[in-house]
Scaffold this motif. Structure first.
Motif, PDB file in Angstrom:
ATOM      1  N   MET A   7       0.853  -1.191   0.000  1.00  0.00           N
ATOM      2  CA  MET A   7       0.000   0.000   0.000  1.00  0.00           C
ATOM      3  C   MET A   7       0.893   1.246   0.000  1.00  0.00           C
ATOM      4  SD  MET A   7      -2.592   1.353   2.940  1.00  0.00           S
ATOM      5  CE  MET A   7      -3.965   0.254   2.674  1.00  0.00           C
ATOM      6  N   ASN A   8       0.796   2.026  -1.079  1.00  0.00           N
ATOM      7  CA  ASN A   8       1.619   3.236  -1.102  1.00  0.00           C
ATOM      8  C   ASN A   8       0.905   4.383  -0.385  1.00  0.00           C
ATOM      9  OD1 ASN A   8      -0.220   4.484  -2.873  1.00  0.00           O
ATOM     10  ND2 ASN A   8       0.798   3.546  -4.664  1.00  0.00           N
ATOM     11  N   ASP A   9       1.603   5.520  -0.302  1.00  0.00           N
ATOM     12  CA  ASP A   9       1.059   6.652   0.445  1.00  0.00           C
ATOM     13  C   ASP A   9      -0.271   7.125  -0.134  1.00  0.00           C
ATOM     14  OD1 ASP A   9       3.075   6.580   2.216  1.00  0.00           O
ATOM     15  OD2 ASP A   9       4.061   8.436   1.570  1.00  0.00           O
ATOM     16  N   ASN A  10      -0.331   7.198  -1.453  1.00  0.00           N
ATOM     17  CA  ASN A  10      -1.560   7.697  -2.083  1.00  0.00           C
ATOM     18  C   ASN A  10      -2.759   6.814  -1.762  1.00  0.00           C
ATOM     19  OD1 ASN A  10      -0.431   9.960  -3.198  1.00  0.00           O
ATOM     20  ND2 ASN A  10       0.038   8.980  -5.167  1.00  0.00           N
ATOM     21  N   GLU A  11      -2.545   5.512  -1.790  1.00  0.00           N
ATOM     22  CA  GLU A  11      -3.630   4.578  -1.475  1.00  0.00           C
ATOM     23  C   GLU A  11      -4.076   4.739  -0.016  1.00  0.00           C
ATOM     24  OE1 GLU A  11      -2.594   0.902  -4.542  1.00  0.00           O
ATOM     25  OE2 GLU A  11      -1.613   1.005  -2.572  1.00  0.00           O
ATOM     26  N   LEU A  12      -3.096   4.938   0.853  1.00  0.00           N
ATOM     27  CA  LEU A  12      -3.417   5.097   2.270  1.00  0.00           C
ATOM     28  C   LEU A  12      -4.179   6.405   2.510  1.00  0.00           C
ATOM     29  CD1 LEU A  12      -3.185   3.990   5.120  1.00  0.00           C
ATOM     30  CD2 LEU A  12      -0.926   5.051   5.292  1.00  0.00           C
ATOM     31  N   ILE A  13      -3.700   7.462   1.859  1.00  0.00           N
ATOM     32  CA  ILE A  13      -4.368   8.763   2.019  1.00  0.00           C
ATOM     33  C   ILE A  13      -5.804   8.690   1.486  1.00  0.00           C
ATOM     34  CG2 ILE A  13      -4.380  11.159   1.190  1.00  0.00           C
ATOM     35  CD1 ILE A  13      -1.265  10.983   1.230  1.00  0.00           C
ATOM     36  N   THR A  14      -5.959   8.043   0.350  1.00  0.00           N
ATOM     37  CA  THR A  14      -7.297   7.894  -0.221  1.00  0.00           C
ATOM     38  C   THR A  14      -8.196   7.103   0.716  1.00  0.00           C
ATOM     39  OG1 THR A  14      -6.399   7.954  -2.450  1.00  0.00           O
ATOM     40  CG2 THR A  14      -8.597   7.002  -2.200  1.00  0.00           C
ATOM     41  N   ALA A  15      -7.655   6.050   1.308  1.00  0.00           N
ATOM     42  CA  ALA A  15      -8.451   5.218   2.225  1.00  0.00           C
ATOM     43  C   ALA A  15      -8.910   6.040   3.433  1.00  0.00           C
ATOM     44  CB  ALA A  15      -7.637   4.009   2.676  1.00  0.00           C
ATOM     45  N   VAL A  16      -8.005   6.862   3.971  1.00  0.00           N
ATOM     46  CA  VAL A  16      -8.372   7.678   5.141  1.00  0.00           C
ATOM     47  C   VAL A  16      -9.444   8.694   4.745  1.00  0.00           C
ATOM     48  CG1 VAL A  16      -7.522   9.403   6.779  1.00  0.00           C
ATOM     49  CG2 VAL A  16      -6.150   7.372   6.296  1.00  0.00           C
ATOM     50  N   ARG A  17      -9.240   9.336   3.608  1.00  0.00           N
ATOM     51  CA  ARG A  17     -10.232  10.332   3.179  1.00  0.00           C
ATOM     52  C   ARG A  17     -11.597   9.683   2.930  1.00  0.00           C
ATOM     53  NH1 ARG A  17      -6.286  13.670  -0.953  1.00  0.00           N
ATOM     54  NH2 ARG A  17      -5.507  15.150   0.600  1.00  0.00           N
ATOM     55  N   GLU A  18     -11.577   8.541   2.280  1.00  0.00           N
ATOM     56  CA  GLU A  18     -12.852   7.892   1.961  1.00  0.00           C
ATOM     57  C   GLU A  18     -13.546   7.353   3.205  1.00  0.00           C
ATOM     58  OE1 GLU A  18     -12.058   5.014  -1.070  1.00  0.00           O
ATOM     59  OE2 GLU A  18     -12.074   6.530  -2.680  1.00  0.00           O
ATOM     60  N   SER A  19     -12.767   7.132   4.255  1.00  0.00           N
ATOM     61  CA  SER A  19     -13.374   6.568   5.470  1.00  0.00           C
ATOM     62  C   SER A  19     -14.387   7.524   6.100  1.00  0.00           C
ATOM     63  CB  SER A  19     -12.285   6.218   6.493  1.00  0.00           C
ATOM     64  OG  SER A  19     -11.713   7.400   7.051  1.00  0.00           O
ATOM     65  N   LEU A  53      -3.417  -1.188   8.864  1.00  0.00           N
ATOM     66  CA  LEU A  53      -4.455  -1.403   7.857  1.00  0.00           C
ATOM     67  C   LEU A  53      -4.018  -2.287   6.695  1.00  0.00           C
ATOM     68  CD1 LEU A  53      -5.851   2.254   7.707  1.00  0.00           C
ATOM     69  CD2 LEU A  53      -6.955   0.266   8.733  1.00  0.00           C
ATOM     70  N   GLU A  54      -2.721  -2.337   6.445  1.00  0.00           N
ATOM     71  CA  GLU A  54      -2.278  -3.020   5.236  1.00  0.00           C
ATOM     72  C   GLU A  54      -2.744  -4.466   5.157  1.00  0.00           C
ATOM     73  OE1 GLU A  54       1.318  -2.093   2.349  1.00  0.00           O
ATOM     74  OE2 GLU A  54       1.940  -2.690   4.355  1.00  0.00           O
ATOM     75  N   PRO A  55      -2.557  -5.241   6.216  1.00  0.00           N
ATOM     76  CA  PRO A  55      -2.993  -6.640   6.105  1.00  0.00           C
ATOM     77  C   PRO A  55      -4.486  -6.757   5.790  1.00  0.00           C
ATOM     78  CG  PRO A  55      -1.672  -6.297   8.077  1.00  0.00           C
ATOM     79  CD  PRO A  55      -1.952  -4.952   7.522  1.00  0.00           C
ATOM     80  N   GLU A  56      -5.281  -5.944   6.444  1.00  0.00           N
ATOM     81  CA  GLU A  56      -6.721  -6.020   6.237  1.00  0.00           C
ATOM     82  C   GLU A  56      -7.116  -5.613   4.823  1.00  0.00           C
ATOM     83  OE1 GLU A  56     -10.098  -4.973   9.167  1.00  0.00           O
ATOM     84  OE2 GLU A  56      -8.273  -4.017   9.943  1.00  0.00           O
ATOM     85  N   LEU A  57      -6.530  -4.511   4.380  1.00  0.00           N
ATOM     86  CA  LEU A  57      -6.911  -4.009   3.051  1.00  0.00           C
ATOM     87  C   LEU A  57      -6.396  -4.926   1.949  1.00  0.00           C
ATOM     88  CD1 LEU A  57      -6.420  -0.173   3.572  1.00  0.00           C
ATOM     89  CD2 LEU A  57      -8.530  -1.481   3.554  1.00  0.00           C
ATOM     90  N   GLN A  58      -5.206  -5.506   2.171  1.00  0.00           N
ATOM     91  CA  GLN A  58      -4.696  -6.438   1.165  1.00  0.00           C
ATOM     92  C   GLN A  58      -5.587  -7.669   1.099  1.00  0.00           C
ATOM     93  OE1 GLN A  58      -0.597  -7.079   2.236  1.00  0.00           O
ATOM     94  NE2 GLN A  58       0.127  -5.415   0.907  1.00  0.00           N
ATOM     95  N   GLN A  59      -6.017  -8.123   2.266  1.00  0.00           N
ATOM     96  CA  GLN A  59      -6.914  -9.274   2.319  1.00  0.00           C
ATOM     97  C   GLN A  59      -8.199  -8.958   1.579  1.00  0.00           C
ATOM     98  OE1 GLN A  59      -6.352 -12.204   3.983  1.00  0.00           O
ATOM     99  NE2 GLN A  59      -8.356 -13.077   3.460  1.00  0.00           N
ATOM    100  N   GLU A  60      -8.647  -7.738   1.802  1.00  0.00           N
ATOM    101  CA  GLU A  60      -9.906  -7.294   1.157  1.00  0.00           C
ATOM    102  C   GLU A  60      -9.753  -7.261  -0.359  1.00  0.00           C
ATOM    103  OE1 GLU A  60     -11.609  -3.125   1.434  1.00  0.00           O
ATOM    104  OE2 GLU A  60     -12.508  -4.138   3.159  1.00  0.00           O
ATOM    105  N   ASN A  61      -8.589  -6.772  -0.807  1.00  0.00           N
ATOM    106  CA  ASN A  61      -8.359  -6.677  -2.252  1.00  0.00           C
ATOM    107  C   ASN A  61      -8.257  -8.054  -2.894  1.00  0.00           C
ATOM    108  OD1 ASN A  61      -8.394  -3.948  -2.161  1.00  0.00           O
ATOM    109  ND2 ASN A  61      -6.179  -3.711  -1.936  1.00  0.00           N
ATOM    110  N   ARG A  75      -0.391   2.361   8.122  1.00  0.00           N
ATOM    111  CA  ARG A  75      -0.065   1.317   7.141  1.00  0.00           C
ATOM    112  C   ARG A  75       0.102  -0.022   7.853  1.00  0.00           C
ATOM    113  NH1 ARG A  75       3.836   3.734   4.954  1.00  0.00           N
ATOM    114  NH2 ARG A  75       2.764   4.570   3.137  1.00  0.00           N
ATOM    115  N   HIS A  76       0.797   0.024   8.967  1.00  0.00           N
ATOM    116  CA  HIS A  76       1.019  -1.207   9.730  1.00  0.00           C
ATOM    117  C   HIS A  76      -0.305  -1.812  10.194  1.00  0.00           C
ATOM    118  CE1 HIS A  76       1.871  -3.484  13.483  1.00  0.00           C
ATOM    119  NE2 HIS A  76       2.887  -3.930  12.763  1.00  0.00           N
TER     120      HIS A  76
END
Lengths: 219, 172
Positions: A1-13, B162-170, B159-160
């Motif tokens: 997960m890169n920074d952009n994906e993480l930022i998008t996830a937080v915003r969309e939350s 959420l990453e596992p959860e989101l990757q699982q989701e994907n 990231r630490h």
């Protein structure tokens, strides 16, 4: 997960969260905030003395001695008295105002203007017109212009016109719903009139602020 | 500027900024009801000081900062914890959380709420309000380098978490 994906996830939350408060409600609340900022003593104490209407109902022109003394320890040079309020100009130039009922704002306004005070008076909320622009001055200046005073159990708003900054005037208005309770009609020092029930429509304290002086606003 | 103009401009600002400010405060305090109350209060104060706020370089940041300050004041007055939900509760949100509770992604909100308060504020201002580092630093009264450090740590922690959860989701 890169920074952009993480930022998008937080915003969309939180993207589905919207405010539901109408702007009119916020503005109304803002008026209460503004009133609270104005002379705290006034907001806390200068409420309308409900049920204290005096028997006198005729406005006497400024310069007449009032029919009833206000109880103020100072010597009155001129007193205009009405059922709802009294105005007394002191030797030092201060103007003492006692408000018993929120009635006849135009009469109070013209009396104060006749005493040389640039003022607008409204008993139906803050003055809302393009010609009356609030001057968000500091509390220190406002406190120098107006302060609250009690004597013999009665409440006075004392205004010092000489302390008004150049180009400003005074705005006296009621702030319905600001939450300050009306004083009991049985408060010592308040004359009990025939009607002890608070007049309809009076739910909050008076507030005072400064406005930019103009002919349309402050005379 | 007359009062009528003042109302008009404020209303325009409110309509354009309220949602974003609410989301930023929500990310910082974690509770929707609290966030709504604080943002309402902050906008009311903005209206009362509109001549100042309307010329502020970042009026939305002014509102968010005011809301967060109001939250701190309220906490001090009430002498209790800052109204942040228990992260454990957020991690497993109750099914009957009400319609408003379902508006946020509970997993991400739980991860955000596990961050220290200052990191949440940086997330709110930088990611939700989209302020730059310098403005964020100014609003929070800290150095720009500190903002970057908080953001870096917050991103790493999220990231630490959420990453596992989101990757699982994907994958599914």
């Amino acid at each position: 997960m890169n920074d952009n994906e993480l930022i998008t996830a937080v915003r969309e939350s939180v993207a589905d969260v919207y405010t539901v408060t109408p702007v009119a409600h916020v503005i109304s609340r803002g008026r209460a905030v503004r009133a609270r900022r104005r002379i705290p003593a006034v907001a806390g104490t200068l409420a309308v003395a409900a049920g204290t209407a005096l028997a006198v109902t005729t406005l006497l022109p400024s310069g007449h001695q009032g029919l009833l003394g206000s109880g103020h320890p100072g010597r009155h040079l001129a007193t205009a008295q009405l059922a709802a309020w009294t105005v007394a100009k002191q030797v030092n130039g201060d103007i003492d105002i006692t408000i018993n009922q929120l009635k006849d704002p135009a009469g109070l306004q013209s009396t104060l203007r006749a005493d040389g005070l640039p003022v607008t008076v409204s008993f139906s909320g803050p003055p809302l017109s393009a010609s009356c622009q609030p001057d968000d001055t500091g509390r220190d200046i406002l406190s120098a212009v107006a302060h609250f005073h009690t004597s013999d159990g009665r409440a006075y708003l004392v205004i010092d016109p000489s302390a008004l900054p150049s180009g400003t005037g005074v705005s006296i208005f009621d702030e319905p719903g600001a939450g300050v309770p009306l004083p009991s009609p049985h408060t010592p020092g308040h004359r009990q009139g025939s009607g002890s029930t608070p007049p309809a429509g009076i739910t909050g304290p008076l507030a005072i602020g400064l406005v930019f002086a103009s002919r349309q606003c402050t005379g | 500027m007359g009062v009528g103009t003042q109302q008009l401009d404020f209303a325009e600002f409110y309509r354009g900024a309220a949602d974003e400010c609410l989301r930023a405060v929500l990310v910082s305090v974690g509770d929707q009801d609290t966030a709504r109350e604080l943002v309402d209060e902050a906008f009311a104060r903005a209206w009362a000081s509109w001549r100042t706020v309307s010329t502020h370089p970042a009026p939305k940041a002014w509102v968010v900062r005011t809301a967060l300050n109001a939250g701190i004041s309220r906490w001090r007055r009430r002498r209790r914890e800052v109204p942040v939900p228990d992260p454990a509760t957020l991690a497993n949100p109750p099914a009957a959380g009400g319609a408003s509770a379902r508006l946020v992604d509970p997993r991400i909100m739980a991860a955000v709420m596990r961050l220290p308060a200052r990191q949440r504020q940086v997330i709110a201002l930088r990611l939700i309000l989209d302020l730059d580092t310098a403005r964020t630093a100014e609003v929070l009264g800290i150095a720009p380098g500190t903002v970057m450090a908080h953001l870096g740590r917050a991103m790493a922690a999220l990231r630490h978490d959420l990453e596992p959860e989101l990757q699982q989701e994907n994958r599914s």
